[in-house]
Design an enzyme around this catalytic site. Structure first.
Site, mmCIF file in Angstrom:
data_model
loop_
_atom_site.group_PDB
_atom_site.id
_atom_site.type_symbol
_atom_site.label_atom_id
_atom_site.label_comp_id
_atom_site.label_asym_id
_atom_site.label_seq_id
_atom_site.Cartn_x
_atom_site.Cartn_y
_atom_site.Cartn_z
ATOM 1 C CE LYS A 1 12.360 19.439 -11.487
ATOM 2 N NZ LYS A 1 10.887 19.085 -12.184
ATOM 3 C CD GLU B 1 9.422 12.147 -15.598
ATOM 4 O OE1 GLU B 1 8.777 13.068 -15.012
ATOM 5 O OE2 GLU B 1 10.482 12.796 -16.115
ATOM 6 C CD GLN C 1 -3.108 -1.122 -46.463
ATOM 7 O OE1 GLN C 1 -3.061 -1.725 -47.513
ATOM 8 N NE2 GLN C 1 -3.511 0.125 -46.593
ATOM 9 C CB SER D 1 14.240 22.465 -15.111
ATOM 10 O OG SER D 1 13.300 23.630 -15.439
ATOM 11 C CG HIS E 1 -1.842 -1.392 1.321
ATOM 12 N ND1 HIS E 1 -2.894 -1.491 0.722
ATOM 13 C CD2 HIS E 1 -1.206 -2.296 2.166
ATOM 14 C CE1 HIS E 1 -3.425 -2.835 1.261
ATOM 15 N NE2 HIS E 1 -2.395 -3.354 2.072
HETATM 16 N N1 ARG Z 1 -1.552 -3.683 -48.311
HETATM 17 C C1 ARG Z 1 -2.355 -4.798 -48.081
HETATM 18 C C2 ARG Z 1 -2.381 -5.069 -46.569
HETATM 19 O O1 ARG Z 1 -1.346 -4.787 -45.836
HETATM 20 C C3 ARG Z 1 -1.800 -6.160 -48.842
HETATM 21 C C4 ARG Z 1 -3.094 -6.949 -49.157
HETATM 22 C C5 ARG Z 1 -3.932 -6.492 -49.943
HETATM 23 N N2 ARG Z 1 -5.090 -7.356 -50.372
HETATM 24 C C6 ARG Z 1 -5.921 -7.119 -50.993
HETATM 25 N N3 ARG Z 1 -6.818 -7.995 -51.166
HETATM 26 N N4 ARG Z 1 -6.356 -5.828 -51.326
HETATM 27 O O2 ARG Z 1 -3.290 -5.983 -46.000
#
Ligand code: ARG
Length: 464
Positions: A287, A294, A326, A281, A160
């Site tokens: 300081k 941090e 993606q 600082s 604590h």
């Molecule tokens: N740049 C795409 C990704 O990172 C690659 C795969 C794309 N596939 C597609 N069917 N558009 O996922």
């Protein structure tokens, strides 16, 4: 219409992508990080195509060599694809075709970017996991080096954030070694689930060509191949698991950081930060700020955020590939960079930026009531039931506080007035050093136990 556009898509497209949409759609600015894995994956694919007779063996050889040339161009800074390439997969294939001619167009036979990107990401993560593992070990060695010097340095132990019982400083530091040991084990545990090949899953359904998925998987050092092509192209469990393991590493680094920040304060004064790892600082000349811990504490939030982001990214996706996927990459890359950076900075801080102050530390434990449990243990050892002893010591502490005394300052008469079982050996029994060394139960803070812990950890690290 950018000429690349017409090369990318089939003839069903009549007009070009809006330039802003092209930029929005493109992943090349970040997935370029995968380029070497993409090339390696493509070389294995080309070899497999030749091995199975889907392309001629000299064609396979031309593709492999051409891809190697793309790699060299990239390494030498001669190949820097831009947004027109859309993503790293198109960029590599296009450059390859420029270099080797029409045979380059055969590379994408029996493959889709969906299994390709999954392959690249797994190769990348497999590498990164090994690198993070090595960083964890360096961090443990840095902790261990301090621990070995401070077995008999005492530090207040807290629960604590109230003084509880004194500890060996080495014991305190070894707790972090144990945590990071689990972190390393966790990373290793997830490797078999990262190291599975989706290559050959195609867009989602497999392929009509007589490919050999096991062959390309073996070339790439994968342990297994995905047994279901839909799962293979849309699984990101391995990324979620990695981000979870990464988050737990950050929890540990952040807890240590928080302690270092406290310890470096005037109020605690347990460590001194050296100039190489702290800043001043711009306005307060006295300081010296603990920026490294941090920042580590602060960066922890982004890694947690990436875990949360990845979970949310996946939760509503219908099978199989969706462009949403993606979005997995920046999260993964940033988490990897952050964990590596934080481990590296904290290791340097431990190695050369931080000095414990044994005089302050040993003095701190002599000036509190953290030996109160030991008074109760003393009486209990003399036959007084522990609960009774505990209640009595509560009264002793209260009386001492109002007399403005510590337990060690009570006279023998005062002790004996409280209970006849007290004897002159009470002073030795409650001295901080006695108190710590007496906690000799397995895993406890007693010096012998701590030395045994150190031996175990040291030999474990030497074997690793
Ligand atoms: N740049 C795409 C990704 O990172 C690659 C795969 C794309 N596939 C597609 N069917 N558009 O996922």
């Amino acid at each position: 219409m950018p000429s690349s556009q017409s090369q990318t898509w089939s003839q069903r497209f009549e007009s070009a992508l809006h330039p802003a949409i092209a930029r929005f759609n493109a992943s090349i600015s970040f997935d370029i990080e995968l380029i070497e894995y993409d090339i390696t994956g493509s070389q294995a694919h080309a070899r497999m195509l030749a091995h199975t007779g889907i392309i001629a063996s000299d064609e396979g050889e031309q593709l492999v060599q051409g891809l190697e040339q793309v790699r060299q161009e990239y390494r030498q800074g001669q190949f820097t694809p831009g947004v027109e390439a859309e993503d790293v997969h198109f960029a590599v294939e296009r450059r390859l075709t420029e270099l080797v001619g029409d045979v380059g167009k055969k590379l994408h036979t029996a493959r889709s970017r969906n299994d390709q990107v999954g392959t690249d990401t797994r190769l990348y993560l497999r590498d990164q996991i090994q690198q993070i593992h090595a960083h964890l070990q360096a961090f443990q060695v840095a902790l261990l080096t301090h621990a070995e010097q401070h077995v008999e340095t005492l530090i207040p132990g807290y629960t604590h954030l109230q003084r509880a019982q004194p500890l060996s400083l080495a014991h305190h530091l070894l707790a972090y070694v144990e945590m990071t040991q689990r972190d390393g084990d966790r990373l290793r545990d997830l490797l078999p689930r990262v190291n599975i090949s989706p290559l050959g899953c195609g867009a989602l359904a497999g392929t009509t060509f007589p490919i050999d998925r096991h062959y390309s998987a073996e070339l790439l050092g994968f342990d297994a191949v995905y047994a279901n092509s839909l799962d293979g192209v849309s699984d990101r469990d391995f990324a979620i698991e990695f981000l979870s393991a990464a988050s737990i590493i950050m929890v540990h680094l952040s807890r240590l950081s928080e302690e270092v920040i406290l310890w470096a304060s005037e109020e605690f004064g347990f460590v001194t930060l050296r100039d190489s790892c702290s800043t001043g600082s711009s306005i307060m000349p006295q300081k010296k700020n603990p920026d490294v811990p941090e920042l580590v504490r602060g960066k922890t939030g982004r890694v947690f955020g990436h875990l949360q982001g990845m979970l949310v990214l996946m939760k509503g996706l219908p099978l199989a590939y969706n462009k949403d996927l993606q979005e997995d990459k920046e999260a993964l890359f940033d988490a990897v960079r952050t964990v590596k950076g934080c481990l590296e900075a904290t290791t340097i801080l431990l190695e050369e930026g931080l000095e414990f102050r044994p005089i302050r530390l040993n003095a701190a434990v002599a000036e509190d009531f953290s030996n109160a449990t030991d008074v109760a243990d003393y009486l209990a050892a003399k036959g007084v039931p522990f609960r009774e002893a505990y209640n009595l010591v509560g009264k002793v502490v209260k009386a001492s506080l109002s007399a403005n005394k510590l337990l060690k300052d009570l006279t023998l008469e005062e002790w004996q007035a409280l209970h006849p079982a007290f004897d002159a050996d009470i002073y030795e029994a409650i001295a901080p050093r006695t108190v710590v060394s007496a906690r000799n139960s397995y895993g406890g803070t007693g010096f012998d136990q701590v030395r045994q812990q150190l031996d175990r950890v040291r030999s474990h690290l030497n074997n690793a």
